[in-house]
Write a protein that holds these residues in place. Structure first.
Motif, mmCIF file in Angstrom:
data_model
loop_
_atom_site.group_PDB
_atom_site.id
_atom_site.type_symbol
_atom_site.label_atom_id
_atom_site.label_comp_id
_atom_site.label_asym_id
_atom_site.label_seq_id
_atom_site.Cartn_x
_atom_site.Cartn_y
_atom_site.Cartn_z
ATOM 1 N N GLN A 14 -13.918 -6.700 -13.346
ATOM 2 C CA GLN A 14 -13.110 -7.394 -14.349
ATOM 3 C C GLN A 14 -12.966 -6.594 -15.644
ATOM 4 N N TYR A 70 -6.860 -4.596 -15.442
ATOM 5 C CA TYR A 70 -5.992 -5.652 -15.966
ATOM 6 C C TYR A 70 -5.828 -6.775 -14.948
ATOM 7 N N TRP A 71 -6.048 -6.448 -13.672
ATOM 8 C CA TRP A 71 -5.846 -7.431 -12.599
ATOM 9 C C TRP A 71 -6.909 -7.189 -11.549
ATOM 10 N N CYS A 72 -7.637 -8.231 -11.151
ATOM 11 C CA CYS A 72 -8.695 -8.087 -10.151
ATOM 12 C C CYS A 72 -8.848 -9.415 -9.428
ATOM 13 N N GLU A 73 -8.375 -9.479 -8.187
ATOM 14 C CA GLU A 73 -8.375 -10.732 -7.451
ATOM 15 C C GLU A 73 -8.652 -10.497 -5.970
ATOM 16 N N THR A 107 1.359 -11.249 -3.858
ATOM 17 C CA THR A 107 0.223 -10.969 -4.725
ATOM 18 C C THR A 107 0.040 -9.465 -4.930
ATOM 19 N N ALA A 123 -0.168 -6.989 -8.344
ATOM 20 C CA ALA A 123 -1.191 -5.973 -8.602
ATOM 21 C C ALA A 123 -0.551 -4.630 -8.924
ATOM 22 N N THR A 183 1.371 -4.746 -12.287
ATOM 23 C CA THR A 183 0.459 -4.767 -13.425
ATOM 24 C C THR A 183 -0.085 -3.378 -13.710
ATOM 25 N N SER A 241 -5.529 -1.967 -11.375
ATOM 26 C CA SER A 241 -5.537 -3.226 -10.636
ATOM 27 C C SER A 241 -6.481 -3.060 -9.459
#
Length: 578
Positions: A123, A127-130, A140, A144, A147, A155
């Motif tokens: 995290q 900027y993006w972590c899912e 999705t 990523a 971003t 990402s």
């Protein structure tokens, strides 16, 4: 299957977004992704020796090309190895997508073998972590990629290995994407406030960072309008120092010349595109700042004027509002002081040293600068190599200098060189490595050999952690555990299959560099350098001097007289005079 697998869709979408390779170590939960790469044209898997090296390589590739780069790590230790390189990429503004594969989805939360929580781990460096599930694909992944590319950062796609082999949730439909962020246009009121401050100031100094990329002409025109000396941070060196008649050098711990003096003595200091972190090297008063990142404004120093805007856009809006200054006395004084400082300090390290042993590292750096290609890419290890690169590499608008300048990780130079060389196969790539940094990721020599990359490794081997030694001495602490047994890295490189040269005689420095740089394949040139050649900042506080003196006294009392004599002889000529 009605739709492709998640892994196949992921790999194709990354390729279509501009990625040409994925750096990583194959195996385990990554197997579906690796197999998808095998079946996909236009993208390749680049095996590295450590996932950390792969993340550094991706960071460098993205900085050289300006386009998306990708790295990957298998579940658990495989993806936690990515951390250092991803912190470096994120802080450097490199658009990178990292694939952090996860354990099987049904085992998550059960303390399973190699279980970590990558959706939490990354995290702070993204900027993006899912976590991505099949039903969320492909939309999705588009988020990523967009971003990473649009915000210029990292990402992280967290993908359980079993889900990577399942059918995705939908087809891969073509979609337009923003490939770079749009420049931020400053508010008119902020520009007017800056113009008023510049017009009112009798003397001005510009201090520039990496945010001045693409705005060299505008900065020069502004300097000419307000007759300002122009200093730079390390990140701004490659974009602002060349073709700069107003140059007064660099400020900070690695600095040189008159930049420190100019920033402190001007009526108004204007920070342009720099988040320079060393507050003790800034005057903390009479300062204005321009930055495209609003969060950078005022976080290092109080501001009289703050402008949220792209540097180039801001200066173009600013110039019509500025009066032409006519008094050059401040500018000329700083330029004279800068020239005197270079003659007395920087050049002193590289003249009449052809017979001095151990080899002066500054001499090696100066010769490398002279012999390297005009469009060479230099990757630079953290530590004393940063100093030699900052003081001796000459930018020209085509050369690149890449390092872990914001994260400050050791061991970055060689894996950075791997990514830079793959991204620019026709350019000369030089890794300026320290022995401490090279030792940390020594396995990446195998990566260089495996892929037959013509990387040139210039190794400064002083058998010491020189920057740490200096930090201890300035704090009044005798250096301890900074020196270690010498290692013959040339022999190690030869064993790997890389041509190597080891140099102890300074008379052989230039010839060795010339031969090594001209070789068509990978070469390691190891120079046994003086461990007592330490960097002295351009401005030294009384407390730092007292700390250095305390450290020297303790060394003498501890039996280190000879060591301190050598150190004094090496650095006496480099201590700034009042």
């Amino acid at each position: 299957m009605a739709h492709p697998t998640v892994a196949a869709q992921l790999v194709r979408m990354l390729r279509d977004a501009g990625a040409r390779r994925i750096y990583g170590v194959v195996g385990d939960s990554l197997n579906p992704v690796v197999d998808a790469v095998r079946h996909t044209d236009g993208i390749e898997w680049v095996h590295v020796s450590n996932e950390e090296g792969g993340a550094f390589a991706a960071a460098a590739e993205a900085q050289v090309t300006g386009e998306l780069a990708v790295c990957a790590g298998s579940c658990g230790p495989g993806n936690t190895h990515l951390l250092q390189g991803l912190y470096d990429a994120h802080r450097s503004g490199a658009p990178v997508v990292a694939i952090a594969s996860h354990i099987q989805s049904q085992e998550i939360g059960m303390a399973f073998f190699q279980e970590t929580h990558p959706e939490r781990t990354f995290q702070d460096c993204s900027y993006w972590c899912e976590v991505v599930t099949p039903k969320q694909m492909p939309h999705t992944l588009r988020v990523a990629i967009q971003t990473a590319v649009g915000r210029r950062g990292v990402s992280v796609v967290v993908l359980p290995g079993d889900l990577a082999a399942e059918e995705s949730g939908g087809p891969t439909a073509p979609t337009a994407m923003v490939t770079e962020p749009s420049p931020v246009r400053p508010a008119a009121g902020q520009v007017q406030a800056l113009a008023d401050a510049l017009n009112a100031a009798r003397t001005v100094t510009l201090f520039c960072g990496a945010g001045c990329a693409g705005a060299h002409a505008e900065v020069m025109e502004l300097a000419g309008r307000v007759l300002s000396p122009v200093g730079h941070a390390l990140g701004g060196k490659e974009v602002i120092q060349y073709d700069n008649p107003y140059d007064v050098g660099m400020n900070g711990l690695l600095g040189y010349g008159a930049a420190h003096e100019a920033t402190h003595e001007a009526d108004l200091l204007l920070l342009l595109g720099t988040d320079f972190p060393y507050t003790n090297f800034l005057p903390q008063r009479r300062t204005a700042q321009v930055d495209a990142e609003a969060g950078h404004l005022g976080r290092r120093t109080p501001l009289e004027v703050a402008v949220h805007g792209d540097v180039g856009e801001t200066i173009r809006a600013l110039l019509p509002l500025l009066e032409q200054k006519t008094d050059r006395r401040f500018l000329d004084t700083m330029l004279r002081h800068h020239a005197e400082a270079l003659e007395k300090v920087v050049d002193a390290y590289t003249t009449r040293v052809e017979r001095m042993r151990p080899i002066h590292p500054e001499y090696v750096a100066a010769q490398l600068d002279d012999l390297a290609d005009d469009d060479a890419v230099f990757t630079v290890d953290t530590g004393m190599c940063n100093v030699w690169a900052a003081r001796y590499l000459t930018p020209n608008g085509r050369r690149r200098v890449i390092g872990s300048f914001r994260h400050g990780s050791m061991a970055n130079a060689l894996p950075h060189a791997v990514g830079a060389q793959l991204a620019a196969p026709g350019r000369q790539v030089v890794s300026m490595s320290g022995d401490g940094g090279l030792a940390m990721l020594l396995g990446e020599l195998i990566t260089v050999r495996l892929h037959r990359l013509p990387v040139k490794v210039v190794l400064f081997n002083n058998a010491s952690l020189g920057m740490v030694k200096l930090e201890m001495m300035v704090d009044g602490i005798p250096d301890y555990e900074t020196d270690h047994e010498p290692t013959d890295f040339a022999a190690i490189a030869e064993a790997v299959g890389i041509r190597s040269m080891r140099v102890e005689d300074p008379r052989d420095v230039r010839d060795t560099l010339a031969k090594g740089l001209a070789d068509p394949g990978p070469v390691l040139m190891e120079f046994v350098t003086d461990p007592n050649a330490l960097s002295i900042p351009p401005a030294i506080t009384g407390e730092q001097i007292r700390g250095f003196a305390r450290s020297a006294t303790r060394q003498v009392l501890g039996g280190g007289v000879g060591k301190m004599v050598d150190l004094a002889r090496s650095n006496l000529r480099n201590i700034p005079r009042p």
